[in-house]
Structure formats: structure tokens, C-alpha cells
Design a protein around this motif. Structure first.
Motif, PDB file in Angstrom:
ATOM      1  N   GLY A 129       0.793  -1.098   0.027  1.00  0.00           N
ATOM      2  CA  GLY A 129       0.005  -0.044  -0.070  1.00  0.00           C
ATOM      3  C   GLY A 129       0.712   1.221  -0.095  1.00  0.00           C
ATOM      4  O   GLY A 129       0.575   2.295  -0.813  1.00  0.00           O
ATOM      5  N   GLN A 130       1.852   1.265   0.902  1.00  0.00           N
ATOM      6  CA  GLN A 130       2.608   2.417   0.960  1.00  0.00           C
ATOM      7  C   GLN A 130       3.358   2.760  -0.492  1.00  0.00           C
ATOM      8  O   GLN A 130       3.880   3.688  -0.675  1.00  0.00           O
ATOM      9  N   PHE A 131       4.050   1.515  -0.779  1.00  0.00           N
ATOM     10  CA  PHE A 131       4.804   1.429  -1.901  1.00  0.00           C
ATOM     11  C   PHE A 131       4.115   1.976  -3.057  1.00  0.00           C
ATOM     12  O   PHE A 131       4.341   3.035  -3.836  1.00  0.00           O
ATOM     13  N   ARG A 132       2.644   1.686  -3.252  1.00  0.00           N
ATOM     14  CA  ARG A 132       1.881   2.255  -4.378  1.00  0.00           C
ATOM     15  C   ARG A 132       1.724   3.765  -4.140  1.00  0.00           C
ATOM     16  O   ARG A 132       1.715   4.525  -5.350  1.00  0.00           O
ATOM     17  N   ARG A 133       1.322   4.175  -2.931  1.00  0.00           N
ATOM     18  CA  ARG A 133       1.281   5.381  -2.780  1.00  0.00           C
ATOM     19  C   ARG A 133       2.415   6.437  -3.082  1.00  0.00           C
ATOM     20  O   ARG A 133       2.393   7.403  -3.586  1.00  0.00           O
ATOM     21  N   GLU A 134       3.656   5.808  -2.801  1.00  0.00           N
ATOM     22  CA  GLU A 134       4.876   6.746  -2.933  1.00  0.00           C
ATOM     23  C   GLU A 134       5.119   6.390  -4.328  1.00  0.00           C
ATOM     24  O   GLU A 134       5.487   7.782  -4.780  1.00  0.00           O
TER      25      GLU A 134
END
Ligand SMILES: NC(=O)c1ccc[n+]([C@@H]2O[C@H](COP(=O)([O-])OP(=O)(O)OC[C@H]3O[C@@H](n4cnc5c(N)ncnc54)[C@H](OP(=O)(O)O)[C@@H]3O)[C@@H](O)[C@H]2O)c1
Length: 339
Positions: free
Chosen positions: A68-73
Motif C-alpha cells: 500500500g505504501q509503495f503504491r502511494r509513494e
């Protein structure tokens, strides 16, 4: 260094994946302390090398949150289109017992939210106890969620051939089964591979490097025991090696792999991975990634330039002939989870 075209496979009509997947069990604890920032940076490095496909699970600690965080970044730094390069395959591993549509809805919603996706690329379903037939209900509800667009594809993990057949006969469209498959553990070759070939089901494999045992690091070394088996993965596969034939025979295998690897100018790990990638119905090999702790990307890239020949395979067979039949000893794929 961009990976060659041969590194990718059309897994489904809509998903083209890297044949070496990044395994995220290694961020779940038991494999060293993971630093979130370093792990996230490492995920960008994997993507930029061409390792675009992730294998994770609802119970792999923060793995779904990392996606999730990877995709947001990714969106913040490279724009929304960059998301199309990433594939993330999660798992659902429910407790045995009654499965309601509500339970399935809630579990899938949690994964969607954590991974920050509208639809799961692949949901791989695990079931602990075949004497409890609720798995067919669970899969029926997952298929309904697939029809509703929450799940793109349904896969299984650690299903044996008999129960994979039952699932297929129940009308579930299964695209893959994730199983242990390596030079040590060739149980899939007894029944699973042929069944999957007939039905067009693909295998995603784990344990292919034996947690790192299938590498130069263990060549000529005494048997690792106790605290030297410092990851959960090493402990798991050290036991497999014991069941398969023991440390002395394993050393013979490493010696054979070393001579093959030297002929081709690659590593032992490359030979071990290539051998499995070349087997029928294997779409991809999952290699565990201790994100931010160790990094074998540069070496693993070399798998895609390696072509094993008859002499290589015969040299491997000559050692494997002396090993124990793990199908007789343990059973079909996944049976080690159900004893
Ligand atoms: N469905 C299931 O039941 C199940 C079970 C187990 C695993 N899995 C999946 O499969 C993934 C793989 O995990 P695994 O436990 O089977 O481990 P594995 O892939 O057999 O081994 C991973 C370890 O191998 C070492 N390694 C990687 N590339 C190397 C290279 N080129 N040269 C030398 N060493 C290398 C690294 O060790 P170091 O970090 O120590 O250097 C790495 O941590 C998991 O993350 C998970 O996604 C699924």
C-alpha cells in the motif's frame, strides 16, 4: 540493467509478470528486523531492476501495508501510470471453521484497503484441514467477489492434486497453485505438474533456494544447526534437506551445482532457480527478499541469461537419484502443513 523479455510471462490475459517474484514472507518476522524506510527504498530498487511482481499474504506481518505504501509513494513520485508496472499477489489464510459471505467480504476488504488497490490481482487461498469442507463455500464466495470486480484472479496455495481437482470440479476457475518446488523437493512432479498441465493451471514455486541453502555460502560447510539457522526459512528447509537425504548428499548436490555454475559463469542459486523455471507449468519462482537486509538482485538477474543443457541436467540427476522419495515420505504438495 533492464531484464530481458524472457524474464516475463503472460500469466493471465491481463497480467504480464516477472518470472522471478519477490517473496515477502521475509518481512513478517523471524528473518531479521526490517526497517520500514529501507524496505520501501528496496522495493523501488526491485522495481527498477525489473522485478515487478510481489508475493505476499494477509499474515505476512506488514507486507500488505508495504505494498500500500509503495503504491502511494509510486503515485506521488512517478505518477499514477507507474502503478501499472506492479503486480501484487496476496493470500487469504482463514482459520478452519464455518465461512460466511460476510467473513470473506471483510477479509478481502482488509487486503484491498491495506494494499491500496480497488481489485486484488491474484488472491491465493490456503486451507488447513481438508476434513472440513467449508473451503468450497469460501471459494464460492471468492468467485462471487471476482464477479463483482474485487478480485481479478483466484489462485490456491499448498493444495494437493486431489483437492485442487475438487475445487476445479466445483466450478472455480483456478489460475495457479503455489507450492514448494526445488531440487530438494520435487513432489510436484509426481501428480501436480501433469494435472496442472492438463487444466492450464500454473505453478508459482517457493523454497526453490531452500532459504539460501542452495548457494555458495553453504558449499563445503558443516551442517548448520541451532542459531546458525538464523531465519525461519533456513530452519524450514534445513528440515527438508534432512528428510530428503541429509547434509552429506546435499554437499554432493552443491558440488555438482558449483561445477555447472562455473561452466556457465553464473551462481549456484541461478542454476537452482533456472532448473525449476524450466519445468512444465511453472510460471514463476518466488525468491524471498529480506528487504533492506540482504539484496541478491544483481545475481538473480543472471537467471534469465542461463540455459541449462542435457549434461547439466544429467549431472544433477546423478545426485538426485540417491535422495529419498519425499512424496512417499511426506505426501503430495502441502501435506507437510496438514500432518
Ligand atoms: N505458500 C507458502 O506456504 C509459502 C511458504 C514459504 C514461502 N512462501 C513464499 O515464497 C517466498 C520465498 O521464501 P522461502 O522461504 O521459500 O525462501 P527462498 O526463496 O528459498 O530463500 C530466500 C533466501 O535465499 C537467499 N538468496 C536469494 N537469492 C540468492 C542468491 N542469488 N544467492 C544466494 N542466496 C540467495 C537469501 O538469503 P539471505 O537473505 O540470508 O542472503 C534469501 O533470503 C516467501 O517470501 C513467500 O512469498 C510461500
Amino acid at each position: 540493467m533492464p531484464l530481458p523479455d524472457s524474464s516475463r510471462i503472460q500469466f493471465t490475459s491481463d497480467l504480464r509478470i516477472c518470472r522471478v517474484l519477490n517473496g515477502m514472507w521475509q518481512v513478517s518476522g523471524g528473518h531479521g528486523a526490517i526497517d520500514r524506510e529501507r524496505a520501501l527504498q528496496s522495493m523501488f530498487d526491485y522495481l527498477d531492476t525489473g522485478f515487478t511482481t510481489w508475493d505476499l499474504a494477509d499474515h505476512y506481518g506488514p507486507a500488505e501495508d508495504f505494498i500500500g505504501q509503495f503504491r502511494r509513494e509510486l503515485v506521488a513520485t512517478r505518477g499514477v501510470d507507474s502503478l501499472s508496472a506492479v503486480q501484487a499477489f496476496t493470500k487469504w489464510v482463514p482459520r478452519p471453521g464455518t465461512v460466511t459471505r460476510r467473513l470473506v467480504d471483510d477479509s478481502v476488504e482488509v487486503s484491498l484497503r491495506r494494499m491500496n488497490v480497488d481489485r486484488l490481482d491474484l488472491l491465493q487461498f490456503h486451507w488447513w484441514d481438508y476434513s472440513d469442507p467449508n473451503y468450497l463455500d469460501a471459494l464460492t464466495y471468492l468467485a462471487q467477489l471476482q464477479d463483482e470486480g474485487k478480485i481479478a484472479h483466484i489462485g490456491l496455495t499448498n493444495f494437493d492434486t486431489e483437492h485442487l481437482k475438487r475445487v476445479v470440479d466445483h466450478g472455480i476457475k483456478v489460475v495457479s497453485n503455489q507450492v514448494q518446488y526445488s531440487l530438494i523437493d520435487r513432489r510436484p512432479e509426481v501428480q501436480m505438474v501433469q494435472f496442472c498441465q492438463e487444466l492450464g493451471i500454473q505453478l508459482l514455486t517457493y523454497g526453490t533456494l531452500g532459504g539460501g541453502l542452495l548457494s555458495e555460502k553453504y558449499l563445503g560447510q558443516p551442517q548448520p544447526i541451532g542459531s546458525t539457522l538464523n531465519t525461519a526459512s533456513l530452519s524450514k528447509y534445513a528440515q527438508m534437506v534432512e528428510s530428503w537425504g541429509g547434509w552429506a548428499l546435499f554437499q554432493e548436490l552443491l558440488v555438482a551445482l558449483k561445477s555447472i555454475s562455473e561452466r556457465h559463469g553464473v551462481s549456484i542459486a541461478n542454476v537452482a532457480v533456472r532448473y525449476i523455471l524450466d519445468r512444465p507449468t511453472v510460471a514463476g519462482v518466488i525468491i524471498g527478499a529480506r528487504l533492506g537486509i540482504s539484496d541478491h538482485r544483481e545475481d538473480n538477474v543472471l537467471v534469465f541469461g542461463l540455459a541449462l543443457d542435457e549434461q547439466d541436467r544429467e549431472q544433477i540427476e546423478a545426485v538426485l537419484r540417491d535422495s529419498r522419495d519425499l512424496y512417499q515420505f511426506i505426501g503430495d504438495c502441502g501435506d507437510e502443513y496438514r500432518r
